[in-house]
Design an enzyme around this catalytic site. Structure first.
Site, PDB file in Angstrom:
ATOM      1  N   CYS A  34     -15.785   6.008  10.484  1.00  0.00           N
ATOM      2  CA  CYS A  34     -14.373   6.122  10.849  1.00  0.00           C
ATOM      3  C   CYS A  34     -13.474   5.723   9.675  1.00  0.00           C
ATOM      4  O   CYS A  34     -12.369   6.203   9.542  1.00  0.00           O
ATOM      5  CB  CYS A  34     -14.091   5.230  12.047  1.00  0.00           C
ATOM      6  SG  CYS A  34     -12.441   5.407  12.664  1.00  0.00           S
ATOM      7  N   ASP A  36     -12.530   2.362   8.675  1.00  0.00           N
ATOM      8  CA  ASP A  36     -11.967   1.011   8.604  1.00  0.00           C
ATOM      9  C   ASP A  36     -13.081  -0.024   8.487  1.00  0.00           C
ATOM     10  O   ASP A  36     -13.924  -0.124   9.368  1.00  0.00           O
ATOM     11  CB  ASP A  36     -11.123   0.697   9.852  1.00  0.00           C
ATOM     12  CG  ASP A  36      -9.869   1.545   9.925  1.00  0.00           C
ATOM     13  OD1 ASP A  36      -9.303   1.862   8.865  1.00  0.00           O
ATOM     14  OD2 ASP A  36      -9.447   1.882  11.043  1.00  0.00           O
ATOM     15  N   CYS A 103      -7.496  -1.565  15.338  1.00  0.00           N
ATOM     16  CA  CYS A 103      -7.385  -2.327  14.085  1.00  0.00           C
ATOM     17  C   CYS A 103      -7.223  -3.814  14.373  1.00  0.00           C
ATOM     18  O   CYS A 103      -7.793  -4.662  13.683  1.00  0.00           O
ATOM     19  CB  CYS A 103      -6.199  -1.824  13.257  1.00  0.00           C
ATOM     20  SG  CYS A 103      -6.424  -0.123  12.684  1.00  0.00           S
TER      21      CYS A 103
END
Length: 146
Positions: A34, A36, A103
Site C-alpha cells: 500500500c 505507508d 494513517c
C-alpha cells in the site's frame, strides 16, 4: 480531499523526524504494497520517554500522524503512551479524511510496536500489551470514527 491546517503543518514541518541510535525500542508497522511504512524510535529512561523519533514512508496523512503521535508521547511515561489511540491522534490533527484514518491507526500501532520491542529488549512485562497484536490497518475498510 480537504486537510486541516494542523495536518498540513505537521506534514510540511514534521516534528521529531529521524532515528535514534541505540534506541530503547523500535517499532515498524505498515504495508509496503500500500505504501505507508512507519518506524518509531523510543529513548526510554526510568519508564519515561525522553526522546522519540520517526521515519515514515507514505502519504502526507501518514507523516502528519507520525509527527503528531511523537509529540503526544514525548516526555510521557510508557503507561501514559499506551493510552494513545488513533482517534486521539486524528482529533489532535483536527480530523483526517475517512480514507486516511488508517494513517492514525498506523501511528498508534507503531508506538505500541516500539514499546513491545522495548519490553523484549529489557526483559520486562507491560501488562497492557500482553496479547496485543498488530494487524494490517491498510485494508481500507471503513474505520469507526465515533
Amino acid at each position: 480531499m480537504q486537510y486541516s491546517d494542523k495536518v498540513m503543518d505537521h506534514f510540511m514541518n514534521p516534528r521529531n523526524m529521524g532515528a535514534i541510535e541505540d534506541a530503547s525500542g523500535v517499532g515498524e508497522v505498515g504495508n509496503p504494497t500500500c505504501g505507508d511504512i512507519m518506524k518509531i524510535y523510543l529513548d526510554i529512561e526510568d519508564e519515561i520517554i525522553k526522546d522519540v523519533k520517526f521515519k515514515t514512508f507514505g502519504c502526507g496523512s501518514a507523516i502528519a500522524s507520525s509527527s503528531m503521535a511523537t509529540e503526544m508521547i514525548k516526555g510521557k511515561s510508557i503507561h501514559e503512551a499506551l493510552q494513545l489511540t488513533n482517534k486521539a491522534v486524528a482529533e489532535a490533527l483536527d480530523g483526517l479524511p475517512p480514507v486516511k484514518m488508517h494513517c492514525s491507526v498506523l501511528a498508534e500501532q507503531a508506538v505500541k510496536a516500539a514499546l513491545i520491542d522495548y519490553a523484549k529488549k529489557h526483559d520486562i512485562v507491560i501488562p497492557e500489551l500482553e496479547g496485543y497484536e498488530i494487524t494490517d490497518a491498510h485494508e481500507h475498510e471503513e474505520i469507526e470514527e465515533d
